[in-house]
Design a protein around this motif. Structure first.
Motif, PDB file in Angstrom:
ATOM      1  N   ARG A   1       0.860  -1.186   0.000  1.00  0.00           N
ATOM      2  CA  ARG A   1       0.000   0.000   0.000  1.00  0.00           C
ATOM      3  C   ARG A   1       0.891   1.229   0.000  1.00  0.00           C
ATOM      4  NH1 ARG A   1      -0.770  -3.333   3.970  1.00  0.00           N
ATOM      5  NH2 ARG A   1      -2.459  -4.845   3.754  1.00  0.00           N
ATOM      6  N   ASP A   2       0.333   2.390  -0.293  1.00  0.00           N
ATOM      7  CA  ASP A   2       1.176   3.572  -0.266  1.00  0.00           C
ATOM      8  C   ASP A   2       1.440   3.998   1.173  1.00  0.00           C
ATOM      9  OD1 ASP A   2      -0.844   5.520   0.620  1.00  0.00           O
ATOM     10  OD2 ASP A   2      -1.691   5.346  -1.381  1.00  0.00           O
ATOM     11  N   GLY A   3       2.463   4.825   1.339  1.00  0.00           N
ATOM     12  CA  GLY A   3       2.920   5.196   2.665  1.00  0.00           C
ATOM     13  C   GLY A   3       1.866   5.857   3.523  1.00  0.00           C
ATOM     14  N   ASP A   4       0.983   6.664   2.931  1.00  0.00           N
ATOM     15  CA  ASP A   4      -0.050   7.351   3.703  1.00  0.00           C
ATOM     16  C   ASP A   4      -1.000   6.358   4.376  1.00  0.00           C
ATOM     17  OD1 ASP A   4       0.990   9.797   3.020  1.00  0.00           O
ATOM     18  OD2 ASP A   4      -0.440  10.180   1.402  1.00  0.00           O
ATOM     19  N   VAL A   5      -1.281   5.257   3.694  1.00  0.00           N
ATOM     20  CA  VAL A   5      -2.167   4.246   4.271  1.00  0.00           C
ATOM     21  C   VAL A   5      -1.495   3.581   5.469  1.00  0.00           C
ATOM     22  CG1 VAL A   5      -3.347   2.055   3.833  1.00  0.00           C
ATOM     23  CG2 VAL A   5      -3.366   3.857   2.099  1.00  0.00           C
ATOM     24  N   VAL A   6      -0.191   3.341   5.376  1.00  0.00           N
ATOM     25  CA  VAL A   6       0.546   2.756   6.497  1.00  0.00           C
ATOM     26  C   VAL A   6       0.554   3.721   7.684  1.00  0.00           C
ATOM     27  CG1 VAL A   6       2.800   1.944   7.280  1.00  0.00           C
ATOM     28  CG2 VAL A   6       1.945   1.280   5.028  1.00  0.00           C
ATOM     29  N   VAL A   7       0.728   5.010   7.424  1.00  0.00           N
ATOM     30  CA  VAL A   7       0.679   6.007   8.499  1.00  0.00           C
ATOM     31  C   VAL A   7      -0.680   5.964   9.204  1.00  0.00           C
ATOM     32  CG1 VAL A   7       0.661   8.480   9.002  1.00  0.00           C
ATOM     33  CG2 VAL A   7       2.416   7.531   7.499  1.00  0.00           C
ATOM     34  N   GLN A   8      -1.750   5.863   8.434  1.00  0.00           N
ATOM     35  CA  GLN A   8      -3.086   5.798   9.032  1.00  0.00           C
ATOM     36  C   GLN A   8      -3.245   4.539   9.884  1.00  0.00           C
ATOM     37  OE1 GLN A   8      -5.828   6.162   5.742  1.00  0.00           O
ATOM     38  NE2 GLN A   8      -4.959   8.116   5.118  1.00  0.00           N
ATOM     39  N   PHE A   9      -2.692   3.422   9.405  1.00  0.00           N
ATOM     40  CA  PHE A   9      -2.753   2.183  10.171  1.00  0.00           C
ATOM     41  C   PHE A   9      -1.987   2.329  11.487  1.00  0.00           C
ATOM     42  CE2 PHE A   9      -1.145  -2.071  11.262  1.00  0.00           C
ATOM     43  CZ  PHE A   9      -2.334  -2.773  11.330  1.00  0.00           C
ATOM     44  N   LEU A  10      -0.794   2.937  11.422  1.00  0.00           N
ATOM     45  CA  LEU A  10      -0.003   3.158  12.624  1.00  0.00           C
ATOM     46  C   LEU A  10      -0.721   4.091  13.589  1.00  0.00           C
ATOM     47  CD1 LEU A  10       3.562   3.498  11.064  1.00  0.00           C
ATOM     48  CD2 LEU A  10       2.622   1.534  12.306  1.00  0.00           C
ATOM     49  N   ASP A  11      -1.394   5.110  13.050  1.00  0.00           N
ATOM     50  CA  ASP A  11      -2.204   5.994  13.899  1.00  0.00           C
ATOM     51  C   ASP A  11      -3.255   5.187  14.654  1.00  0.00           C
ATOM     52  OD1 ASP A  11      -0.818   8.232  13.043  1.00  0.00           O
ATOM     53  OD2 ASP A  11      -2.377   8.909  11.654  1.00  0.00           O
TER      54      ASP A  11
ATOM     55  N   SER B   1       6.766  -1.065  -0.079  1.00  0.00           N
ATOM     56  CA  SER B   1       6.833  -1.862  -1.304  1.00  0.00           C
ATOM     57  C   SER B   1       5.754  -1.399  -2.288  1.00  0.00           C
ATOM     58  CB  SER B   1       6.653  -3.343  -0.963  1.00  0.00           C
ATOM     59  OG  SER B   1       6.704  -4.143  -2.106  1.00  0.00           O
ATOM     60  N   GLY B   2       4.609  -1.008  -1.750  1.00  0.00           N
ATOM     61  CA  GLY B   2       3.537  -0.506  -2.606  1.00  0.00           C
ATOM     62  C   GLY B   2       3.926   0.749  -3.357  1.00  0.00           C
ATOM     63  N   ASP B   3       4.720   1.632  -2.719  1.00  0.00           N
ATOM     64  CA  ASP B   3       5.194   2.836  -3.404  1.00  0.00           C
ATOM     65  C   ASP B   3       6.024   2.465  -4.632  1.00  0.00           C
ATOM     66  OD1 ASP B   3       4.080   4.561  -1.482  1.00  0.00           O
ATOM     67  OD2 ASP B   3       5.892   4.513  -0.254  1.00  0.00           O
ATOM     68  N   VAL B   4       6.912   1.484  -4.471  1.00  0.00           N
ATOM     69  CA  VAL B   4       7.770   1.063  -5.572  1.00  0.00           C
ATOM     70  C   VAL B   4       6.951   0.342  -6.634  1.00  0.00           C
ATOM     71  CG1 VAL B   4       9.824  -0.252  -6.209  1.00  0.00           C
ATOM     72  CG2 VAL B   4       9.707   0.863  -3.974  1.00  0.00           C
ATOM     73  N   ALA B   5       6.011  -0.502  -6.206  1.00  0.00           N
ATOM     74  CA  ALA B   5       5.151  -1.210  -7.156  1.00  0.00           C
ATOM     75  C   ALA B   5       4.324  -0.238  -7.978  1.00  0.00           C
ATOM     76  CB  ALA B   5       4.238  -2.178  -6.409  1.00  0.00           C
TER      77      ALA B   5
END
Length: 291
Positions: free
Chosen positions: A64-74, A89-93
């Motif tokens: 997934r893109d980084g923003d989605v990971v940030v939301q998950f961490l939040d 990995s999603g950013d690179v994909a």
């Protein structure tokens, strides 16, 4: 404990090592959290490293893109002052998928991974009409295994479809359970002769992206000997760090915990064996990342 073979430093604390590094590439799942809750001592260690001037780039094989990971961490209550940026990995994909946006794709993976397709206007179809395949995981990783994909992989191979694997991880912890990831499907496809591009760890593109991010954060070049990768996987974190030419602090209480003596102790013989099999040694080993 004395060892009969060369062995990395064993430590319970990151603090004595921290001054060696300006940047930490820190794995997320298995090091910062287990999919259900964060590890407080790890959050504290990353906060202290940043307070001393270090920069933390979270490096994850999340498709997934980084923003989605940030939301998950939040959602897990991981404070944002524990890290500076996230590279996935999603950013690179996504960059590879964008280059193929005129082609029809078969997507193997859950609905939650589709954020990496946002604004690309892609055409999705079935295996008989696809030009290539994007694999971000299993459709249902709670009930399925790679064996459930045998017929689909055979159909892909007959059509000689190329796969972009958006998460090279084979398994990941969810709570105290290991679930299969896209890397397990991609490995099975390679085993029958299929062509695969892996976009995350241990492959160079994600490290190059993370290093560029760290240099922007610091406003200066960052020598590789001032970067440490922190992770719990021999296959992705340790091998990726070694291939990129940076140190690795290896965490045992993660994906390899059961084979290495459990989450609260280390089986030194098993640890030696796993590094010997890999042919790689980390700079240091710790049970959990703690200051």
């Amino acid at each position: 404990m004395p060892m009969s073979i060369p062995f990395p430093l064993l430590t319970d604390h990151f603090a004595p090592l921290a001054s060696r590094y300006d940047v930490a590439f820190c794995d997320v799942w298995g090091v910062i959290h287990n999919g259900v809750a964060p590890f407080p001592e790890t959050v504290d260690a990353l906060q202290r490293f940043r307070a001393g001037g270090g920069r933390v780039v979270l490096l994850t094989n999340a498709p997934r893109d980084g923003d989605v990971v940030v939301q998950f961490l939040d959602g897990l209550k991981v404070p944002r002052d524990a890290y500076d940026a996230v590279v996935t990995s999603g950013d690179v994909a996504r960059a590879e998928i964008e280059a193929r946006r005129a082609d029809a794709a078969l997507h193997i993976g859950p609905e939650r991974d589709t954020s990496m397709f946002d604004d690309l206007d892609l055409r999705f179809t079935d295996v008989e009409h696809a030009d290539y395949v994007i694999c971000s995981g299993l459709y249902d990783d709670e009930t399925e295994t790679p064996d459930d994909y045998r017929d689909l992989l055979a159909a892909m191979r007959r059509r000689e479809l190329f796969m972009v694997c958006a998460n090279p991880d084979r398994v990941v912890e969810r709570g105290n359970v290991l679930v299969y990831c896209a890397g397990a499907i991609a490995d099975a496809y390679e085993a029958v002769g299929g062509g695969v591009m892996f976009t995350g760890k241990p492959y160079r593109p994600i490290y190059e992206r993370a290093l560029a991010c760290a240099q922007r954060l610091r406003g200066a070049d960052v020598p590789l000997d001032r970067v440490v990768a922190i992770g719990d996987s021999v296959r992705t974190d340790l091998r990726g760090a070694s291939g990129f030419g940076i140190d690795c602090l290896f965490v045992t209480a993660g994906i390899h915990a059961e084979e290495l003596g459990g989450r609260d102790s280390i089986d030194h013989g098993a640890l030696a064996a796993i590094f010997t099999d890999a042919g790689i040694l980390p700079a240091a080993v710790t049970r959990r990342l703690a200051w």
